[in-house]
Structure formats: structure tokens, C-alpha cells
Write a protein that holds these residues in place. Structure first.
Motif, short mmCIF file in Angstrom:
data_model
loop_
_atom_site.label_atom_id
_atom_site.label_comp_id
_atom_site.label_asym_id
_atom_site.label_seq_id
_atom_site.Cartn_x
_atom_site.Cartn_y
_atom_site.Cartn_z
N GLU A 23 23.04 47.86 18.38
CA GLU A 23 22.76 47.84 19.81
C GLU A 23 21.33 48.24 20.15
O GLU A 23 20.93 48.22 21.30
N ALA A 24 20.56 48.60 19.15
CA ALA A 24 19.18 49.00 19.40
C ALA A 24 18.40 47.84 20.01
O ALA A 24 18.47 46.72 19.52
N GLN A 25 17.70 48.10 21.09
CA GLN A 25 16.97 47.05 21.77
C GLN A 25 15.59 47.52 22.17
O GLN A 25 15.36 48.71 22.38
N VAL A 26 14.70 46.56 22.29
CA VAL A 26 13.36 46.81 22.77
C VAL A 26 13.15 45.98 24.02
O VAL A 26 13.70 44.88 24.14
N THR A 27 12.40 46.50 24.96
CA THR A 27 12.04 45.73 26.14
C THR A 27 10.70 45.04 25.87
O THR A 27 9.67 45.72 25.75
N VAL A 28 10.74 43.73 25.72
CA VAL A 28 9.51 42.97 25.49
C VAL A 28 8.95 42.58 26.85
O VAL A 28 9.66 42.00 27.68
N THR A 29 7.69 42.87 27.06
CA THR A 29 7.09 42.63 28.36
C THR A 29 5.64 42.19 28.19
O THR A 29 5.06 42.31 27.11
N GLY A 30 5.07 41.69 29.27
CA GLY A 30 3.67 41.24 29.21
C GLY A 30 3.38 40.29 30.35
O GLY A 30 4.16 40.15 31.29
N LYS A 63 9.76 40.32 31.60
CA LYS A 63 10.44 41.42 30.90
C LYS A 63 11.78 40.91 30.41
O LYS A 63 12.53 40.31 31.17
N ILE A 64 12.07 41.15 29.11
CA ILE A 64 13.33 40.70 28.57
C ILE A 64 13.76 41.63 27.42
O ILE A 64 12.90 42.14 26.69
N ALA A 65 15.05 41.85 27.30
CA ALA A 65 15.58 42.71 26.23
C ALA A 65 15.69 41.91 24.94
O ALA A 65 16.01 40.72 24.95
N ALA A 66 15.42 42.59 23.82
CA ALA A 66 15.47 41.92 22.52
C ALA A 66 15.78 42.93 21.43
O ALA A 66 15.63 44.14 21.61
N SER A 89 12.20 47.84 17.29
CA SER A 89 13.65 47.93 17.48
C SER A 89 14.03 48.76 18.69
O SER A 89 15.21 48.82 19.06
N SER A 90 13.06 49.41 19.31
CA SER A 90 13.34 50.22 20.49
C SER A 90 12.06 50.42 21.29
O SER A 90 10.97 50.04 20.84
N GLY A 91 12.22 51.00 22.46
CA GLY A 91 11.05 51.26 23.30
C GLY A 91 10.59 50.02 24.03
O GLY A 91 11.39 49.15 24.40
N THR A 92 9.30 49.94 24.24
CA THR A 92 8.70 48.81 24.96
C THR A 92 7.60 48.19 24.10
O THR A 92 6.75 48.90 23.57
#
Length: 238
Positions: A23-30, A63-66, A89-92
């Protein structure tokens, strides 16, 4: 008994660790922009691994979760798609994306099928963006009351963020399709053949005399040759 309990505890701990990792996710943004640093609002952002979708806002921000190593594709009508990969795997994680525009003019090579090059490209674009274009617009407040009849739109339908983005995307798509059709007929090879212009002079003439969609839909190939000739005669007199 103690050994059994210990085994159960270890199994539970291992299971929880596995679930936590899964379930570990990172918020990919830009920010999504083009090579001229023009931000691209309402660009499509799709996590190919999970199927989650998002859009950039009016400032090109997305912004999208991945998860770790998830592939994310960025698309915008009139531009070549780009794919990025989540490496955390986590954070942003910030990944700014610069999209390259598609070729302004379609190829002129005839293909041995029932479709023209423009039609083939149009079909491919429709398949690429069909998931969004097929979504119906949400009904406006007032049921079947015609738009513009003094109705008050629902703030949670038409003016919701996602609804605005979807409608704007459809408008951009329609505009691009019209330009692609014009470009499929009003081509540098054809214009150069009729006028004899080349290089910068050819591009300048085409820019100054870019036809409208209605004209291109209304006239046949022979009439198009006459149309270009008349425009060229008027253009060289300036």
C-alpha cells in the motif's frame, strides 16, 4: 505452544509488513508545459499501473498517487505523449514534464487502405482519448431546461472542477481535430507545387493565408488549387 504462538506472531507481522509495502504510495506532482514554457491546462495524467486518472489544473499543475516503479503517461491534444516513472515509494516526488508538439502537417503519402492519412491519425487519436470523450456531460440544473434560458447551473455538476476540465478538454480536442483536417489538405507540398514558394517564404504565405475549417470542408480538390492561386496572387501584390 510457545513455538506455535511465536510462529503465528511472526506470520502476522510478515503479513502486515507485506500489506504496508503493497500500500506504500508516493504523490507524483509537477508542472506540465511545452518547449516554449507554455503551461498546458487539462492535460491527461494516467497511472498505467493502477488505472488511476487525473488532470492538470489551469496552471499546468498535476498530482497523482503512484507506487514504486509505476508508469505514468502524460497526454495533451496536439502534443506527443510522454511517460514518466515513479522512483520513490513514499512521500512526494516532483517531476516536471515538457511535451513536444506533433508535426504541424500530416504526411502526404497515400496509403493502400480505405482511409486517408488524416482519417487514420484521427482514428488513432480517438482511441487514445476515447476514455474521456465518451464520458457524458453531467446534466445542468433545471432538468431539460435549455442552456441560456435563465437557469442557474448546479455548482456540483457543470462547475465542479472535474466537469470543467472534461468540458475544456473536449473543446480543445474538437479544435485540434479541425486544425488537423485543414493541415491534411492545406499542405506545404501542395502549396509549394501551386505557388513555387519554398522555405521561409512558403511558411509565411501559409501562415498569412491559413484557411478556415468551413472553407476546407466546402471546396473540392480542384477548387482548392484555384483558391490557393487566388490567395497567392493577392499575397505577392502586398
Amino acid at each position: 505452544m510457545k513455538a506455535i504462538i511465536r510462529s503465528i506472531i511472526l506470520a502476522v507481522i510478515g503479513s502486515l509488513a507485506f500489506v504496508s509495502l503493497a500500500e506504500a504510495q508516493v504523490t507524483v506532482t509537477g508542472v506540465i508545459s511545452d518547449s516554449n514554457r507554455l503551461v498546458l491546462p487539462y492535460a491527461g495524467v494516467v497511472n498505467l499501473t493502477t488505472g488511476k486518472r487525473a488532470f492538470s489544473d489551469q496552471g499546468g499543475f498535476y498530482k497523482i498517487a503512484a507506487g514504486l516503479n509505476d508508469k505514468i503517461v502524460i497526454t495533451f491534444v496536439g502534443y506527443l505523449p510522454d511517460t514518466i516513472v515513479a522512483t520513490q515509494s513514499s512521500g512526494t516526488q516532483t517531476i516536471n514534464v515538457i511535451l513536444e508538439p506533433e508535426s504541424r502537417f500530416l504526411r502526404e503519402v497515400e496509403v493502400t487502405t480505405q482511409y486517408t492519412p488524416y482519417q487514420l491519425d484521427s482514428i488513432a487519436r480517438r482511441e487514445q482519448y476515447g476514455y474521456l470523450l465518451n464520458l457524458p456531460n453531467k446534466p445542468l440544473a433545471g432538468g431539460n431546461t435549455p442552456e441560456g434560458a435563465g437557469v442557474v447551473f448546479s455548482p456540483i455538476t457543470r462547475f465542479s472542477k472535474k466537469e470543467r476540465q472534461k468540458r475544456q478538454f473536449k473543446e480543445n480536442y474538437e479544435k485540434m481535430e479541425r486544425e488537423k483536417y485543414i493541415d491534411s489538405r492545406f499542405t506545404p507540398v501542395l502549396v509549394s507545387r501551386v505557388t513555387g514558394l519554398k522555405g521561409d517564404s512558403l511558411l509565411m504565405f501559409m501562415k498569412d493565408n491559413y484557411p478556415d475549417y468551413g472553407t476546407m470542408r466546402a471546396i473540392g480538390n480542384n477548387d482548392l488549387l484555384y483558391w490557393i492561386t487566388d490567395r497567392y496572387k493577392a499575397w505577392i501584390k502586398k
